[in-house]
Design a protein around this motif. Sequence first.
Motif, PDB file in Angstrom:
ATOM      1  N   GLU A  48     -19.460   4.770  14.695  1.00 20.86           N
ATOM      2  CA  GLU A  48     -20.761   4.426  15.276  1.00 20.86           C
ATOM      3  C   GLU A  48     -21.015   2.925  15.379  1.00 20.86           C
ATOM      4  N   ASP A  49     -20.014   2.101  15.115  1.00 20.25           N
ATOM      5  CA  ASP A  49     -20.176   0.660  15.240  1.00 20.25           C
ATOM      6  C   ASP A  49     -19.496   0.215  16.531  1.00 20.25           C
ATOM      7  N   PRO A  50     -20.272  -0.071  17.571  1.00 21.90           N
ATOM      8  CA  PRO A  50     -19.661  -0.376  18.869  1.00 21.90           C
ATOM      9  C   PRO A  50     -18.821  -1.646  18.864  1.00 21.90           C
ATOM     10  N   THR A  51     -19.151  -2.607  18.020  1.00 20.82           N
ATOM     11  CA  THR A  51     -18.389  -3.851  17.970  1.00 20.82           C
ATOM     12  C   THR A  51     -17.012  -3.607  17.363  1.00 20.82           C
ATOM     13  N   VAL A  52     -16.969  -2.905  16.246  1.00 22.96           N
ATOM     14  CA  VAL A  52     -15.692  -2.593  15.608  1.00 22.96           C
ATOM     15  C   VAL A  52     -14.860  -1.688  16.508  1.00 22.96           C
ATOM     16  N   THR A  53     -15.483  -0.693  17.099  1.00 26.92           N
ATOM     17  CA  THR A  53     -14.769   0.225  17.993  1.00 26.92           C
ATOM     18  C   THR A  53     -14.158  -0.526  19.173  1.00 26.92           C
ATOM     19  N   ALA A  54     -14.932  -1.438  19.774  1.00 32.25           N
ATOM     20  CA  ALA A  54     -14.419  -2.216  20.907  1.00 32.25           C
ATOM     21  C   ALA A  54     -13.236  -3.086  20.476  1.00 32.25           C
ATOM     22  N   LEU A  55     -13.326  -3.707  19.304  1.00 30.42           N
ATOM     23  CA  LEU A  55     -12.235  -4.544  18.803  1.00 30.42           C
ATOM     24  C   LEU A  55     -10.984  -3.703  18.550  1.00 30.42           C
ATOM     25  N   GLU A  56     -11.137  -2.555  17.916  1.00 28.95           N
ATOM     26  CA  GLU A  56      -9.994  -1.684  17.638  1.00 28.95           C
ATOM     27  C   GLU A  56      -9.366  -1.173  18.934  1.00 28.95           C
ATOM     28  N   ASP A  57     -10.193  -0.787  19.903  1.00 26.83           N
ATOM     29  CA  ASP A  57      -9.673  -0.320  21.189  1.00 26.83           C
ATOM     30  C   ASP A  57      -8.905  -1.423  21.903  1.00 26.83           C
ATOM     31  N   TYR A  58      -9.458  -2.642  21.874  1.00 26.00           N
ATOM     32  CA  TYR A  58      -8.795  -3.787  22.503  1.00 26.00           C
ATOM     33  C   TYR A  58      -7.443  -4.064  21.842  1.00 26.00           C
ATOM     34  N   ALA A  59      -7.409  -4.064  20.510  1.00 29.68           N
ATOM     35  CA  ALA A  59      -6.162  -4.349  19.794  1.00 29.68           C
ATOM     36  C   ALA A  59      -5.114  -3.273  20.072  1.00 29.68           C
ATOM     37  N   ALA A  60      -5.520  -2.014  20.104  1.00 33.62           N
ATOM     38  CA  ALA A  60      -4.575  -0.930  20.389  1.00 33.62           C
ATOM     39  C   ALA A  60      -3.976  -1.100  21.779  1.00 33.62           C
ATOM     40  N   GLU A  61      -4.813  -1.407  22.748  1.00 37.78           N
ATOM     41  CA  GLU A  61      -4.326  -1.603  24.115  1.00 37.78           C
ATOM     42  C   GLU A  61      -3.421  -2.829  24.206  1.00 37.78           C
ATOM     43  N   LEU A  62      -3.816  -3.916  23.561  1.00 35.35           N
ATOM     44  CA  LEU A  62      -3.055  -5.155  23.593  1.00 35.35           C
ATOM     45  C   LEU A  62      -1.636  -4.957  23.061  1.00 35.35           C
ATOM     46  N   PHE A  63      -1.507  -4.157  21.992  1.00 33.61           N
ATOM     47  CA  PHE A  63      -0.203  -3.972  21.354  1.00 33.61           C
ATOM     48  C   PHE A  63       0.484  -2.670  21.754  1.00 33.61           C
ATOM     49  N   GLY A  64      -0.087  -1.942  22.710  1.00 31.66           N
ATOM     50  CA  GLY A  64       0.544  -0.718  23.185  1.00 31.66           C
ATOM     51  C   GLY A  64       0.613   0.377  22.139  1.00 31.66           C
ATOM     52  N   LYS A  65      -0.417   0.472  21.327  1.00 31.78           N
ATOM     53  CA  LYS A  65      -0.460   1.478  20.267  1.00 31.78           C
ATOM     54  C   LYS A  65      -1.550   2.504  20.565  1.00 31.78           C
ATOM     55  N   GLU A  66      -1.401   3.668  19.960  1.00 29.64           N
ATOM     56  CA  GLU A  66      -2.391   4.731  20.140  1.00 29.64           C
ATOM     57  C   GLU A  66      -3.749   4.339  19.575  1.00 29.64           C
ATOM     58  N   ARG A  67      -3.748   3.730  18.399  1.00 32.71           N
ATOM     59  CA  ARG A  67      -4.995   3.339  17.729  1.00 32.71           C
ATOM     60  C   ARG A  67      -4.775   2.030  16.993  1.00 32.71           C
ATOM     61  N   ALA A  68      -5.868   1.401  16.593  1.00 29.49           N
ATOM     62  CA  ALA A  68      -5.829   0.202  15.754  1.00 29.49           C
ATOM     63  C   ALA A  68      -6.908   0.361  14.689  1.00 29.49           C
ATOM     64  N   LEU A  69      -6.747  -0.341  13.597  1.00 29.99           N
ATOM     65  CA  LEU A  69      -7.702  -0.296  12.493  1.00 29.99           C
ATOM     66  C   LEU A  69      -8.094  -1.719  12.141  1.00 29.99           C
ATOM     67  N   TYR A  70      -9.393  -2.014  12.176  1.00 28.47           N
ATOM     68  CA  TYR A  70      -9.870  -3.335  11.783  1.00 28.47           C
ATOM     69  C   TYR A  70      -9.878  -3.439  10.264  1.00 28.47           C
ATOM     70  N   LEU A  71      -9.262  -4.483   9.760  1.00 31.94           N
ATOM     71  CA  LEU A  71      -9.300  -4.819   8.338  1.00 31.94           C
ATOM     72  C   LEU A  71      -9.707  -6.282   8.235  1.00 31.94           C
ATOM     73  N   PRO A  72     -10.634  -6.617   7.343  1.00 28.84           N
ATOM     74  CA  PRO A  72     -11.196  -7.972   7.329  1.00 28.84           C
ATOM     75  C   PRO A  72     -10.289  -9.058   6.770  1.00 28.84           C
ATOM     76  N   THR A  73      -9.227  -8.706   6.052  1.00 25.32           N
ATOM     77  CA  THR A  73      -8.351  -9.748   5.512  1.00 25.32           C
ATOM     78  C   THR A  73      -6.892  -9.357   5.684  1.00 25.32           C
ATOM     79  N   GLY A  74      -6.031 -10.367   5.709  1.00 31.94           N
ATOM     80  CA  GLY A  74      -4.593 -10.133   5.780  1.00 31.94           C
ATOM     81  C   GLY A  74      -4.071  -9.428   4.541  1.00 31.94           C
ATOM     82  N   THR A  75      -4.612  -9.760   3.384  1.00 29.77           N
ATOM     83  CA  THR A  75      -4.188  -9.107   2.150  1.00 29.77           C
ATOM     84  C   THR A  75      -4.493  -7.613   2.209  1.00 29.77           C
TER      85      THR A  75
END
Length: 155
Positions: free
Chosen positions: A29-56
């Motif tokens: 239900e968070d349109p900003t996170v959903t848009a970012l995950e959708d963009y990242a999945a498309e950018l990298f040719g993946k089915e889905r992406a998951l936003y994580l706030p840190t590299g660790t």
Amino acid sequence: LRSDTVTQPTSAMLNAATQAKTGDDVMGEDPTVTALEDYAAELFGKERALYLPTGTMANMCAILSHCHYNKSAEMIIGSKSHINLYEGGGYANLAGVSCKQIPEDDDAMFNLDDIRDACFCDNDDHYAKSTLICLENTHNMLGGVALSESYISSI
């Protein structure tokens, strides 16, 4: 931007954060996170992406997802990698995974012979099984050098 821990947000960044549409990302239900995950999945040719706030956090999720079925798993990491130097041994504490360190060259690449020598994949239960090779991209301690897609695929 330097780091997720030291970059100070500008007024425009703070304004964008306070004006952003929000919602429960777990419930989709968070349109900003959903848009970012959708963009990242498309950018990298993946089915889905998951936003994580840190590299660790991203590194830990990757280790847990690749090594979860084998508590005697071992991963191969670079001796100058963020996982090795700056993540407090979380892989051992949280995932129960051991590691072998191998050197990276100035372009953050491993020598293939070093990888072969580090891998332990036979059926002797006295040894942890090499399960994961961690590539750092971009590489923090080597000036932010990026690995090529062809190199990553070759590993």
